[in-house]
Design an enzyme around this catalytic site. Sequence first.
Site, mmCIF file in Angstrom:
data_model
loop_
_atom_site.group_PDB
_atom_site.id
_atom_site.type_symbol
_atom_site.label_atom_id
_atom_site.label_comp_id
_atom_site.label_asym_id
_atom_site.label_seq_id
_atom_site.Cartn_x
_atom_site.Cartn_y
_atom_site.Cartn_z
ATOM 1 N N ARG A 117 0.840 -1.338 -0.042
ATOM 2 C CA ARG A 117 -0.014 -0.015 -0.034
ATOM 3 C C ARG A 117 0.843 1.297 -0.155
ATOM 4 O O ARG A 117 2.022 1.178 0.574
ATOM 5 C CB ARG A 117 -0.967 -0.057 0.931
ATOM 6 C CG ARG A 117 -0.502 -0.025 2.591
ATOM 7 C CD ARG A 117 0.090 1.334 3.015
ATOM 8 N NE ARG A 117 0.339 1.534 4.681
ATOM 9 C CZ ARG A 117 1.296 2.338 4.975
ATOM 10 N NH1 ARG A 117 1.824 3.203 4.208
ATOM 11 N NH2 ARG A 117 1.213 2.578 6.449
ATOM 12 N N ARG A 220 -5.347 5.427 0.289
ATOM 13 C CA ARG A 220 -4.451 4.468 0.629
ATOM 14 C C ARG A 220 -4.654 3.475 -0.883
ATOM 15 O O ARG A 220 -5.840 2.947 -0.827
ATOM 16 C CB ARG A 220 -4.963 3.609 1.856
ATOM 17 C CG ARG A 220 -4.537 4.123 3.292
ATOM 18 C CD ARG A 220 -3.075 4.311 3.456
ATOM 19 N NE ARG A 220 -2.648 5.116 4.469
ATOM 20 C CZ ARG A 220 -2.177 4.632 5.643
ATOM 21 N NH1 ARG A 220 -2.406 3.479 6.130
ATOM 22 N NH2 ARG A 220 -1.936 5.483 6.644
ATOM 23 N N CYS A 262 0.437 10.649 9.515
ATOM 24 C CA CYS A 262 1.244 10.520 10.304
ATOM 25 C C CYS A 262 2.705 10.497 10.112
ATOM 26 O O CYS A 262 2.980 9.996 8.819
ATOM 27 C CB CYS A 262 1.153 8.691 10.713
ATOM 28 S SG CYS A 262 1.961 8.142 12.154
ATOM 29 N N THR A 264 5.254 8.754 10.784
ATOM 30 C CA THR A 264 5.836 7.373 10.250
ATOM 31 C C THR A 264 5.527 6.876 8.800
ATOM 32 O O THR A 264 6.394 5.992 8.233
ATOM 33 C CB THR A 264 5.294 6.202 10.976
ATOM 34 O OG1 THR A 264 3.923 6.182 10.676
ATOM 35 C CG2 THR A 264 5.579 6.366 12.179
ATOM 36 N N ARG A 271 3.945 0.504 2.379
ATOM 37 C CA ARG A 271 4.198 -0.479 3.082
ATOM 38 C C ARG A 271 4.048 -1.759 2.587
ATOM 39 O O ARG A 271 2.770 -1.918 2.038
ATOM 40 C CB ARG A 271 3.326 -0.391 4.553
ATOM 41 C CG ARG A 271 3.758 -1.627 5.492
ATOM 42 C CD ARG A 271 2.753 -1.407 6.775
ATOM 43 N NE ARG A 271 1.749 -1.799 6.956
ATOM 44 C CZ ARG A 271 1.310 -3.123 7.182
ATOM 45 N NH1 ARG A 271 2.434 -3.975 7.437
ATOM 46 N NH2 ARG A 271 0.381 -3.876 7.255
ATOM 47 N N GLU A 305 -2.010 -3.401 12.232
ATOM 48 C CA GLU A 305 -1.136 -2.798 13.426
ATOM 49 C C GLU A 305 -1.785 -2.867 14.754
ATOM 50 O O GLU A 305 -3.045 -2.881 15.000
ATOM 51 C CB GLU A 305 -1.055 -1.290 13.085
ATOM 52 C CG GLU A 305 -0.147 -0.475 13.982
ATOM 53 C CD GLU A 305 -0.181 0.933 13.410
ATOM 54 O OE1 GLU A 305 -1.209 1.342 12.871
ATOM 55 O OE2 GLU A 305 0.734 1.671 13.567
HETATM 56 P P1 ADP Z 1 -1.653 -0.305 6.930
HETATM 57 O O1 ADP Z 1 -1.242 -1.254 6.212
HETATM 58 O O2 ADP Z 1 -2.338 0.667 6.163
HETATM 59 O O3 ADP Z 1 -0.315 0.339 7.684
HETATM 60 P P2 ADP Z 1 -2.733 -2.039 8.848
HETATM 61 O O4 ADP Z 1 -1.467 -2.537 9.432
HETATM 62 O O5 ADP Z 1 -3.786 -1.793 9.878
HETATM 63 O O6 ADP Z 1 -2.261 -0.730 8.132
HETATM 64 O O7 ADP Z 1 -3.175 -3.251 7.878
HETATM 65 C C1 ADP Z 1 -4.463 -2.736 7.142
HETATM 66 C C2 ADP Z 1 -5.186 -4.044 6.769
HETATM 67 O O8 ADP Z 1 -4.406 -4.683 5.841
HETATM 68 C C3 ADP Z 1 -5.235 -5.243 7.864
HETATM 69 O O9 ADP Z 1 -6.667 -5.476 8.056
HETATM 70 C C4 ADP Z 1 -4.221 -6.083 7.613
HETATM 71 O O10 ADP Z 1 -4.358 -7.479 8.226
HETATM 72 C C5 ADP Z 1 -4.256 -6.030 6.034
HETATM 73 N N1 ADP Z 1 -3.024 -6.681 5.478
HETATM 74 C C6 ADP Z 1 -1.847 -6.339 5.712
HETATM 75 N N2 ADP Z 1 -1.059 -6.870 5.099
HETATM 76 C C7 ADP Z 1 -1.576 -7.951 4.436
HETATM 77 C C8 ADP Z 1 -1.083 -8.869 3.468
HETATM 78 N N3 ADP Z 1 -0.174 -9.212 3.313
HETATM 79 N N4 ADP Z 1 -2.368 -9.839 3.226
HETATM 80 C C9 ADP Z 1 -3.258 -9.340 3.367
HETATM 81 N N5 ADP Z 1 -3.931 -8.677 4.153
HETATM 82 C C10 ADP Z 1 -2.956 -7.861 4.788
HETATM 83 N N1 ARG Z 2 -0.252 7.111 16.811
HETATM 84 C C1 ARG Z 2 0.112 6.061 16.937
HETATM 85 C C2 ARG Z 2 1.341 5.613 18.050
HETATM 86 O O1 ARG Z 2 1.887 6.961 18.052
HETATM 87 C C3 ARG Z 2 0.204 5.209 15.533
HETATM 88 C C4 ARG Z 2 1.560 5.605 14.825
HETATM 89 C C5 ARG Z 2 1.977 4.570 13.645
HETATM 90 N N2 ARG Z 2 0.750 3.984 13.051
HETATM 91 C C6 ARG Z 2 -0.072 4.672 12.197
HETATM 92 N N3 ARG Z 2 -1.269 4.111 11.661
HETATM 93 N N4 ARG Z 2 0.153 5.798 11.799
HETATM 94 O O2 ARG Z 2 1.579 4.603 18.545
#
Ligand code: ADP
Ligand code: ARG
Length: 357
Positions: A117, A220, A262, A264, A271, A305
């Site tokens: 993403r 996203r 954010c 990060t 990611r 996350e």
């Molecule tokens: P982001 O990727 O936007 O930083 P998250 O860690 O919350 O935020 O992930 C968003 C969603 O994508 C979650 O439901 C997570 O389980 C799903 N996800 C992340 N990586 C994968 C993957 N490799 N395959 C399937 N689903 C995924």
């Molecule tokens: N604000 C949260 C923290 O400080 C999340 C930070 C990173 N994650 C995010 N989805 N932006 O722990």
Amino acid sequence: MTADPSHSASAIFPENAVSLAHRFLTASVYDRLSRLKTATGFTLEQAIRSGRDNPDSHIGIYAGDAQTYTLFKDIFDPVIRAYHEITGPIHHVSNLNSLNLPDLDPDNRFILSTRIRVARNLSGQAFMPHITMQNRQAVAQQIQQALTSLPASLQGRFHAMDDLSPDQIRIRASLGTAFLPGDRFQSAAGITRDFPASRGVFISHDQTVHVWVNEEDQLRIICLEKTGALAGVFNRMVSVLAHISDLLEFAADPGLGYLTACPTNIGSAMRASVHIRLPELEKHPDRIDQLAWAHGLQIRGTQGEKTAVTKSVFDISNRFRLGIGETRLIENLHTGIAAIITAEKQLAVSGPESPEP
Ligand code: ADP
Ligand code: ARG
């Protein structure tokens, strides 16, 4: 300006705060920055509200618009340096070129899916913590309209979330046609205001491209496949980004890269993750942490996350996204996942009693 002794950092954040914002917001920086407002009216108090309300925040600060990063540089800069582990000049690098890498798991033994993403926000609009309801709606319409101009191979359907009940959202989130309202960190930052108004998910007809609209960031852009074909998923992202970037102008800074709510996520804002089943390494948490650390990777739980690992399915992704081009980031992830699969196989052969290496 000298520090006001009555204004120690611990008076700004609760005593038990652990965030980077807490660590770097000295009394003198606070005094200076708390008098400022961006052109859209975003303040330091708003930026740190989530970190203040959630002492367990790791970062504890969000940007309300692009100008936040320059006006409040004295706090954002050290937070960005610490999170992205940058000591020299902060220098965004981008190289969205196709890659050719072997499938990480051709027999589908370990990897369930690969997801990449990138986060984007529209140039000239406030970010999700601070955008007005009217502008949020205009952003959703602009993105939805732009997506209708994608080439035939990327055409799809937009699933608006405006009128969905919490139960419908839960069900649709499990199907991928909606996303959940966001956590307490996002809520305290103002990101989830009016949810689910002006939110939605675009899905290409072949299901491989998703665009979440107005979640933590305005876009996203997600490429997803139920394989370990990391390069294939990345190459699709390269092509999708080329098309979408022709249709929309994104908030960006020459040094910081793409700007996100954010800190990060700035830089490539990418990611790339695999969902990988690792029953043996799960019994050796130190070993998997050490492998992830050595390869610049991050481990998340199965639902994303701040969630837990269930049924031994780990979400493993790149830890860095600023100062490192997209292709290198993908190559590093490829090398790291290959090493993790090798370690998993070795543990499976040597048996459960094998000592920690
Ligand atoms: P982001 O990727 O936007 O930083 P998250 O860690 O919350 O935020 O992930 C968003 C969603 O994508 C979650 O439901 C997570 O389980 C799903 N996800 C992340 N990586 C994968 C993957 N490799 N395959 C399937 N689903 C995924
Ligand atoms: N604000 C949260 C923290 O400080 C999340 C930070 C990173 N994650 C995010 N989805 N932006 O722990």
